[in-house]
Design a protein around this motif. Structure first.
Motif, mmCIF file in Angstrom:
data_model
loop_
_atom_site.group_PDB
_atom_site.id
_atom_site.type_symbol
_atom_site.label_atom_id
_atom_site.label_comp_id
_atom_site.label_asym_id
_atom_site.label_seq_id
_atom_site.Cartn_x
_atom_site.Cartn_y
_atom_site.Cartn_z
ATOM 1 N N PRO A 177 13.445 4.411 31.645
ATOM 2 C CA PRO A 177 12.371 5.342 32.007
ATOM 3 C C PRO A 177 12.207 5.505 33.517
ATOM 4 C CG PRO A 177 11.485 3.361 30.958
ATOM 5 C CD PRO A 177 12.958 3.260 30.917
ATOM 6 N N ASP A 178 12.744 4.571 34.309
ATOM 7 C CA ASP A 178 12.660 4.689 35.762
ATOM 8 C C ASP A 178 13.521 5.844 36.300
ATOM 9 O OD1 ASP A 178 14.806 3.000 34.845
ATOM 10 O OD2 ASP A 178 15.225 2.513 36.947
ATOM 11 N N LEU A 179 14.403 6.397 35.471
ATOM 12 C CA LEU A 179 15.236 7.526 35.882
ATOM 13 C C LEU A 179 14.595 8.873 35.528
ATOM 14 C CD1 LEU A 179 18.760 6.187 34.834
ATOM 15 C CD2 LEU A 179 17.687 6.117 37.093
ATOM 16 N N ALA A 180 13.322 8.858 35.167
ATOM 17 C CA ALA A 180 12.638 10.094 34.769
ATOM 18 C C ALA A 180 12.563 11.101 35.916
ATOM 19 C CB ALA A 180 11.242 9.781 34.252
ATOM 20 N N GLY A 181 12.518 10.623 37.152
ATOM 21 C CA GLY A 181 12.446 11.514 38.306
ATOM 22 C C GLY A 181 13.776 12.143 38.673
ATOM 23 N N PHE A 182 14.849 11.715 38.064
ATOM 24 C CA PHE A 182 16.168 12.260 38.356
ATOM 25 C C PHE A 182 16.366 13.552 37.576
ATOM 26 C CE2 PHE A 182 16.571 8.144 39.995
ATOM 27 C CZ PHE A 182 17.735 8.030 40.721
ATOM 28 N N ARG A 183 16.945 14.545 38.242
ATOM 29 C CA ARG A 183 17.201 15.806 37.544
ATOM 30 C C ARG A 183 18.576 15.760 36.898
ATOM 31 N NH1 ARG A 183 20.205 19.826 40.220
ATOM 32 N NH2 ARG A 183 20.823 19.212 42.310
ATOM 33 N N THR A 184 18.752 16.562 35.881
ATOM 34 C CA THR A 184 20.006 16.611 35.135
ATOM 35 C C THR A 184 20.908 17.681 35.733
ATOM 36 O OG1 THR A 184 18.824 15.964 33.147
ATOM 37 C CG2 THR A 184 20.990 16.921 32.843
ATOM 38 N N VAL A 185 22.142 17.308 36.033
ATOM 39 C CA VAL A 185 23.149 18.250 36.529
ATOM 40 C C VAL A 185 24.112 18.502 35.371
ATOM 41 C CG1 VAL A 185 24.987 18.637 38.201
ATOM 42 C CG2 VAL A 185 22.958 17.321 38.849
ATOM 43 N N GLU A 186 24.181 19.744 34.938
ATOM 44 C CA GLU A 186 25.038 20.100 33.802
ATOM 45 C C GLU A 186 26.421 20.511 34.293
ATOM 46 O OE1 GLU A 186 24.997 23.063 29.918
ATOM 47 O OE2 GLU A 186 23.553 23.348 31.519
ATOM 48 N N LEU A 187 27.453 19.929 33.683
ATOM 49 C CA LEU A 187 28.837 20.282 34.001
ATOM 50 C C LEU A 187 29.414 21.030 32.812
ATOM 51 C CD1 LEU A 187 29.891 16.824 35.398
ATOM 52 C CD2 LEU A 187 29.283 18.835 36.710
#
Length: 125
Positions: free
Chosen positions: A105-115
């Motif tokens: 849950p600590d990665l909630a602030g990370f945005r998803t980069v779609e490839l």
């Protein structure tokens, strides 16, 4: 007496050659098994299984994802921290992304980069 080569020319005038090849393949347990055994006997590396080849073909058609923070850093491949090098960053499919988000849950602030899959990527001019 040695067996003839399994290579077939583009124009085969020996019409019985195809029948003999089919009989040899059937006796070996199928064409895939026959080819595999012949290549291994000549020292070639073992071919991937049909299951493995199917999974790789499926993977080439799926989107993959990376996680990136607001500073432009990616999540490490082992999810232990961040890295600037994209080659060392975590990459996964949608199901794996969901699992990482649930476990961390600590990665909630990370945005998803779609490839996009290679077949759907825009072609550079």
């Amino acid at each position: 007496m040695s067996m003839p080569s399994i290579a077939v020319t583009t124009r085969d005038t020996n019409w019985m050659g195809g029948v003999a090849h089919k009989l040899r393949a059937r006796a070996a347990g199928g064409a895939h098994a026959y080819l595999r055994d012949r290549l291994v006997a000549k020292g070639e590396p073992l071919l991937a299984s049909k299951t493995r080849m199917g999974r790789e073909a499926w993977a080439r058609t799926q989107c993959r994802y990376r996680l990136r923070n607001s500073d432009g850093l990616y999540v490490n491949i082992d999810l232990s921290g961040t890295t600037e090098n994209v080659a060392d960053s975590w990459i996964g499919f949608a199901g794996q992304l969901d699992a990482v988000r649930a476990q961390r849950p600590d990665l909630a602030g990370f945005r998803t980069v779609e490839l996009l899959p290679q077949a759907k990527r825009p072609v550079a001019p």
